[in-house]
Write a protein that holds these residues in place. Structure first.
Motif, PDB file in Angstrom:
ATOM      1  N   ASN A  26     -86.902  48.120 -58.008  1.00 10.76           N
ATOM      2  CA  ASN A  26     -87.247  47.808 -56.629  1.00 10.76           C
ATOM      3  C   ASN A  26     -86.717  48.768 -55.585  1.00 10.76           C
ATOM      4  O   ASN A  26     -87.215  48.790 -54.466  1.00 10.76           O
ATOM      5  CB  ASN A  26     -86.792  46.390 -56.275  1.00 10.76           C
ATOM      6  CG  ASN A  26     -87.666  45.362 -56.935  1.00 10.76           C
ATOM      7  OD1 ASN A  26     -88.736  45.042 -56.422  1.00 10.76           O
ATOM      8  ND2 ASN A  26     -87.243  44.887 -58.095  1.00 10.76           N
ATOM      9  N   PHE A  27     -85.707  49.512 -55.927  1.00 15.27           N
ATOM     10  CA  PHE A  27     -85.133  50.395 -54.916  1.00 15.27           C
ATOM     11  C   PHE A  27     -85.111  51.854 -55.346  1.00 15.27           C
ATOM     12  O   PHE A  27     -84.752  52.720 -54.576  1.00 15.27           O
ATOM     13  CB  PHE A  27     -83.704  49.956 -54.554  1.00 15.27           C
ATOM     14  CG  PHE A  27     -83.632  48.553 -54.036  1.00 15.27           C
ATOM     15  CD1 PHE A  27     -84.185  48.251 -52.792  1.00 15.27           C
ATOM     16  CD2 PHE A  27     -83.049  47.541 -54.770  1.00 15.27           C
ATOM     17  CE1 PHE A  27     -84.140  46.955 -52.298  1.00 15.27           C
ATOM     18  CE2 PHE A  27     -83.001  46.250 -54.283  1.00 15.27           C
ATOM     19  CZ  PHE A  27     -83.548  45.951 -53.050  1.00 15.27           C
ATOM     20  N   GLU A  54     -86.937  59.611 -47.223  1.00  8.68           N
ATOM     21  CA  GLU A  54     -87.113  58.919 -48.506  1.00  8.68           C
ATOM     22  C   GLU A  54     -88.431  59.279 -49.196  1.00  8.68           C
ATOM     23  O   GLU A  54     -88.513  59.288 -50.417  1.00  8.68           O
ATOM     24  CB  GLU A  54     -87.084  57.399 -48.284  1.00  8.68           C
ATOM     25  CG  GLU A  54     -85.726  56.852 -47.922  1.00  8.68           C
ATOM     26  CD  GLU A  54     -84.769  56.849 -49.097  1.00  8.68           C
ATOM     27  OE1 GLU A  54     -85.239  56.741 -50.241  1.00  8.68           O
ATOM     28  OE2 GLU A  54     -83.558  56.950 -48.868  1.00  8.68           O
ATOM     29  N   GLY A  97     -83.327  46.369 -47.064  1.00 13.30           N
ATOM     30  CA  GLY A  97     -83.452  46.159 -48.501  1.00 13.30           C
ATOM     31  C   GLY A  97     -82.499  45.096 -49.023  1.00 13.30           C
ATOM     32  O   GLY A  97     -82.786  44.428 -50.018  1.00 13.30           O
ATOM     33  N   ILE A 154     -82.640  46.534 -59.526  1.00 11.58           N
ATOM     34  CA  ILE A 154     -82.380  47.620 -58.571  1.00 11.58           C
ATOM     35  C   ILE A 154     -83.224  48.845 -58.902  1.00 11.58           C
ATOM     36  O   ILE A 154     -83.837  49.449 -58.018  1.00 11.58           O
ATOM     37  CB  ILE A 154     -80.870  47.961 -58.549  1.00 11.58           C
ATOM     38  CG1 ILE A 154     -80.101  46.789 -57.926  1.00 11.58           C
ATOM     39  CG2 ILE A 154     -80.609  49.238 -57.760  1.00 11.58           C
ATOM     40  CD1 ILE A 154     -78.599  46.910 -58.026  1.00 11.58           C
ATOM     41  N   ILE A 161     -79.684  53.922 -51.784  1.00 12.78           N
ATOM     42  CA  ILE A 161     -80.578  53.096 -52.598  1.00 12.78           C
ATOM     43  C   ILE A 161     -80.968  51.820 -51.850  1.00 12.78           C
ATOM     44  O   ILE A 161     -82.100  51.392 -51.878  1.00 12.78           O
ATOM     45  CB  ILE A 161     -79.906  52.779 -53.955  1.00 12.78           C
ATOM     46  CG1 ILE A 161     -79.803  54.081 -54.764  1.00 12.78           C
ATOM     47  CG2 ILE A 161     -80.684  51.708 -54.722  1.00 12.78           C
ATOM     48  CD1 ILE A 161     -78.942  53.993 -55.998  1.00 12.78           C
ATOM     49  N   ILE A 162     -80.001  51.243 -51.154  1.00  9.75           N
ATOM     50  CA  ILE A 162     -80.290  50.012 -50.408  1.00  9.75           C
ATOM     51  C   ILE A 162     -79.895  50.201 -48.950  1.00  9.75           C
ATOM     52  O   ILE A 162     -78.834  50.762 -48.654  1.00  9.75           O
ATOM     53  CB  ILE A 162     -79.514  48.817 -51.017  1.00  9.75           C
ATOM     54  CG1 ILE A 162     -80.145  48.461 -52.357  1.00  9.75           C
ATOM     55  CG2 ILE A 162     -79.551  47.609 -50.076  1.00  9.75           C
ATOM     56  CD1 ILE A 162     -79.613  47.198 -52.982  1.00  9.75           C
ATOM     57  N   SER A 167     -88.881  46.949 -46.809  1.00  9.87           N
ATOM     58  CA  SER A 167     -87.947  47.707 -45.979  1.00  9.87           C
ATOM     59  C   SER A 167     -88.697  48.836 -45.276  1.00  9.87           C
ATOM     60  O   SER A 167     -89.784  49.228 -45.672  1.00  9.87           O
ATOM     61  CB  SER A 167     -86.841  48.294 -46.849  1.00  9.87           C
ATOM     62  OG  SER A 167     -87.390  49.263 -47.720  1.00  9.87           O
ATOM     63  N   ASP A 177     -89.543  51.735 -47.689  1.00  9.89           N
ATOM     64  CA  ASP A 177     -90.671  51.530 -48.598  1.00  9.89           C
ATOM     65  C   ASP A 177     -91.999  51.588 -47.839  1.00  9.89           C
ATOM     66  O   ASP A 177     -92.973  52.177 -48.312  1.00  9.89           O
ATOM     67  CB  ASP A 177     -90.557  50.168 -49.299  1.00  9.89           C
ATOM     68  CG  ASP A 177     -89.444  50.158 -50.341  1.00  9.89           C
ATOM     69  OD1 ASP A 177     -88.970  51.261 -50.696  1.00  9.89           O
ATOM     70  OD2 ASP A 177     -89.045  49.069 -50.783  1.00  9.89           O
ATOM     71  N   GLU A 222     -83.910  41.749 -49.841  1.00 12.46           N
ATOM     72  CA  GLU A 222     -84.643  41.651 -51.108  1.00 12.46           C
ATOM     73  C   GLU A 222     -83.672  41.362 -52.250  1.00 12.46           C
ATOM     74  O   GLU A 222     -83.935  40.559 -53.144  1.00 12.46           O
ATOM     75  CB  GLU A 222     -85.371  42.964 -51.419  1.00 12.46           C
ATOM     76  CG  GLU A 222     -86.499  43.296 -50.461  1.00 12.46           C
ATOM     77  CD  GLU A 222     -87.080  44.681 -50.728  1.00 12.46           C
ATOM     78  OE1 GLU A 222     -87.204  45.062 -51.923  1.00 12.46           O
ATOM     79  OE2 GLU A 222     -87.389  45.386 -49.766  1.00 12.46           O
TER      80      GLU A 222
END
Lengths: 660, 81
Positions: free
Chosen positions: B14-15, A445, B40, B11, B35-36, A617, A620, B43
């Protein structure tokens, strides 16, 4: 622990660069603050920073042999040096000191490069032969001691740490973007690549010879597994032998009889090493551990319980968010590569505490998870394999709930998400990296934050394949646990755990780590243990628990394994976090380093600030730490490198100049 | 604000910090697009509960409810009926 550095002229003889060697040694003096040494002969120059542990009076370096043809500078320990010395004496060698350094020189004299196979230890060294002007540099089997090299302007340079190489201003300094690509895939580069262009790391289990201008790498050891196992042999019998070998490994590592420290994490491995010292040696042991103010990471009660049980004199340090943020830049100065988690920082703080108590050696439990199958990644692999055989099964993926019982998100709540996450990559089941797909997915990521130039630069670089080019011949026939263990040992063990989280943060405070689980004979024995005895059902390190059950309380052996982690992004987003954080992540700094997209980084940083103390997460957190550490690395080593002063000649206890 | 806009904005902010907002279509799977993830999702749950004054049961934490903007909008609509 010591620091070594030097260079070899690849063409004609030149006047030695005394000041350069001085600065190079100075830059790594944290590794060996007790005394300096240097050697020059016009073709070759060595510098040595010494931490004296054994033979304080006569082990000075650089050292030479009887006819003064061979010169060595060396960092590490050869644990079987007394046995080797006896063998060599029988062959007619005469020794002047009690040091293991001298045993290496005589071994080299006797057996040449093959001497490496006889050493049991952790080492990095360089041997120069004045007769034929050749240099040999070597590193231990598992990469416990570091060694880097580069070649430029007809010179070959080497050093324990990269910062010593950068003492020569003619060596170009540039971040290797392909190196970042690999770190943001595997947490480490695949040697010889490092985080810097044209700077190479000598791979574990290898040596390099430099002869007549040609530089050649050779491998003398590699982690390996058999194709078949002795399945008739009982777990009990393996456990008995394992216990005996562990006792021997600990004794061998403590034969110098210096007082030692032991890290106690509260988990099985360090509890095992500490209890082995306590019950099977006469060494006085003090234990050390890291606790966290943030209770989600804290294991103090287990650590204290173990210290009480063993009756050790125990020292603990409680880490706050600001402790991590305040020490992080210095940690990056030592890791010399970006990291994805802050976890090395508490260990950096802990080694400072060890040093404050006047100890130079600590024993730790590193390596056990790799050789006995302790990590979740191994259990994940078994579950994903089991599930992939019946991908439509509704029952099989329920096993995923057993993986992370200590995390707030696990359990039935997140089943659908766990399934989606771990199911990806089923089509890559035959790749060598199948076991590591979930970790790679999260780590990768960070690359989303690269700017366009960086993305273009790494375009076409196949980071995921870098450990797959020289797999052992029988790799494809191995049990999948063994494949995963192999990949983990090649990548994270040497490139992160033993370096960023091991040698580098211990050496920073002149502390030497020793690792009983990484005795190569023990590692080879562990390789012969059937996979079923390592992870029994989903009981990890089953054989080690069995081997240690008489010495450890059940509350430790039966405890659910908690991975060692420290607070990540939260450490840097407190109201009183140090100002360098926002500066390093500012648009200007991001543009100056030229690696990441400033707008994206700003969004991530804003989110981390906005979330406050709420948990972020994994991805992140990893992105944040990966970006921040890269920014600090770029500033410290590329844009604002601090110059190193030349030490006084009087600091050198050894100064041999035979350059005329 | 329309729920679709609010959800999309949340979204993206935050993602998708390291990605272009245009990568996200209304029907695209948040899981498949990376993405999630499982951490996540909490959240997202917190945001939905606060923004739309709803309570989300554990049993509702399934992709059918939460895995795309379209699914989220429909789910919120059902919960707030």
């Amino acid at each position: 622990m010591c620091g070594i550095t030097g260079y070899l002229e690849l063409s004609e003889k030149k006047r030695p660069d005394y000041n350069l060697i001085g600065r190079m040694v100075q830059s790594i003096r944290h590794r060996g603050p007790d005394e300096f040494g240097a050697f020059f002969d016009g073709h070759c120059a060595f510098g040595h920073a010494r931490l004296s542990i054994i033979d304080l009076s006569s082990g000075q370096q650089p050292m030479t042999n009887n006819d003064r043809s061979l010169w060595i500078c060396y960092n590490g320990e050869i644990y079987n040096y007394l046995e080797l010395r006896k063998d060599l004496e029988k062959l007619g060698h005469r020794f002047k000191t009690q040091s293991d350094t001298e045993v290496i020189i005589h071994s080299f004299e006797q057996w040449g490069n093959d001497c490496l196979a006889r050493f049991n230890g952790q080492f990095a060294f360089a041997i120069y032969n004045r007769d034929d002007k050749t240099l040999m540099i070597a590193r231990d089997r598992l990469g416990i001691r570091p060694l880097f090299f580069t070649q430029i302007h007809d010179r070959f340079y080497f050093a324990s740490e990269i910062k010593a190489l950068f003492c020569d201003p003619t060596i170009p300094r540039k971040i290797d973007l392909k190196g970042l690509d690999e770190i943001f895939t595997w947490w480490t580069t695949a040697p010889p690549r490092t985080a810097f262009e044209n700077i190479s790391e000598l791979e574990a289990g290898c040596y390099v010879t430099i002869q007549n201008g040609s530089i050649r790498k050779h491998r003398y050891w590699s982690i390996d597994f058999p194709e078949t196992f002795d399945t008739k042999r009982s777990a009990e019998s393996f456990a008995e032998e394992l216990h005996e070998r562990l006792v021997n490994s600990v004794r061998l590592r403590l034969r110098a009889d210096v007082p030692v420290g032991a890290y106690l994490s509260g988990g099985l491995d360090s509890s095992a090493t500490t209890s082995l010292i306590k019950y099977h040696t006469d060494t006085k042991v003090e234990s050390f551990s890291v606790g966290f103010e943030d209770s989600a990471f804290d294991e103090t009660s287990y650590q204290q319980q173990m210290a009480d049980y063993l009756g050790t004199s125990h020292h603990a340090v409680k880490i706050t968010y600001n402790d991590i943020a305040d020490n992080f830049p210095e940690v990056i100065h030592h890791t010399e590569r970006p990291i994805l988690r802050t976890a090395p920082t508490p260990l950096f703080i802990l080694s400072r505490l060890v040093r404050k108590h006047n100890l130079k050696v600590v024993l730790t439990g590193e390596g056990s998870d790799e050789i006995f199958g302790g990590y979740d990644i191994f259990k994940e692999t078994l579950i994903r394999r089991f599930w992939a055989r019946q991908p439509e099964s509704k029952m099989r993926p329920l096993l995923l709930q057993r993986l992370y019982p200590t995390l707030p998100i696990s359990g039935a709540r997140a089943q659908a998400y766990l399934e989606r996450f771990y199911k990806s990559g089923f089509e890559e089941i035959d790749t060598y990296y199948f076991s590591h797909i979930p970790r790679i997915k999260t780590t990768t990521e960070v690359k989303n934050y690269f700017n366009r130039d960086t993305q273009n630069n790494i375009n076409g670089h196949d980071a995921i394949s870098v450990f797959g080019y020289d797999l052992p011949k029988h790799f494809n026939t191995w049990h999948h646990l063994l494949k995963a263990q192999y990949v983990e040992s090649r990548s994270l063990l040497s490139g992160y755990l033993l370096s960023s989280q091991g040698d580098r943060v211990a050496s920073a405070h002149s502390v030497e780590g020793r690792f009983p689980f990484l005795d190569h004979e023990l590692v080879e024995f562990a390789s012969s243990i059937p996979p079923l005895y390592k992870i029994h059902g989903l009981n990890e390190k089953y054989i080690l628990k069995k081997a240690m059950r008489k010495e450890l309380p059940e509350s430790i052996t039966n405890r659910v394994k908690q991975p060692y982690m420290a607070p990540d992004a939260n450490s840097f987003t407190q109201p009183d976090s140090p100002p360098y954080v926002s500066e390093a992540l500012s648009e200007q700094s991001i543009k100056e380093a030229g690696i990441f997209n400033p707008e994206y980084v700003n969004k991530l940083y804003s989110k981390c600030l906005r979330m406050g103390d709420r948990r972020l997460s994994f991805k992140d957190n990893m992105s944040f730490i990966g970006i921040l550490s890269t920014q600090l690395l770029s500033k410290q080593f590329i844009t604002s490198l601090q110059s190193v002063p030349t030490p006084e000649r009087s600091e050198f206890k050894v100064w041999v100049d035979i350059s005329d | 604000m329309e729920s679709r806009t609010a959800i999309r904005e949340f979204i993206v902010d935050n993602f998708m910090m390291g990605r272009e907002a245009s990568d996200l279509t209304d029907g695209g799977s948040l899981l498949d697009l990376g993405i999630i993830d499982s951490t996540g999702v909490l959240e997202l749950v917190g945001f939905l509960e606060e923004t739309f004054s709803i309570t989300i049961e554990d049993s509702e934490l399934v992709p059918e409810n939460l895995d795309s903007i379209d699914n989220l909008v429909a789910y919120v609509a059902r919960k707030t009926e």
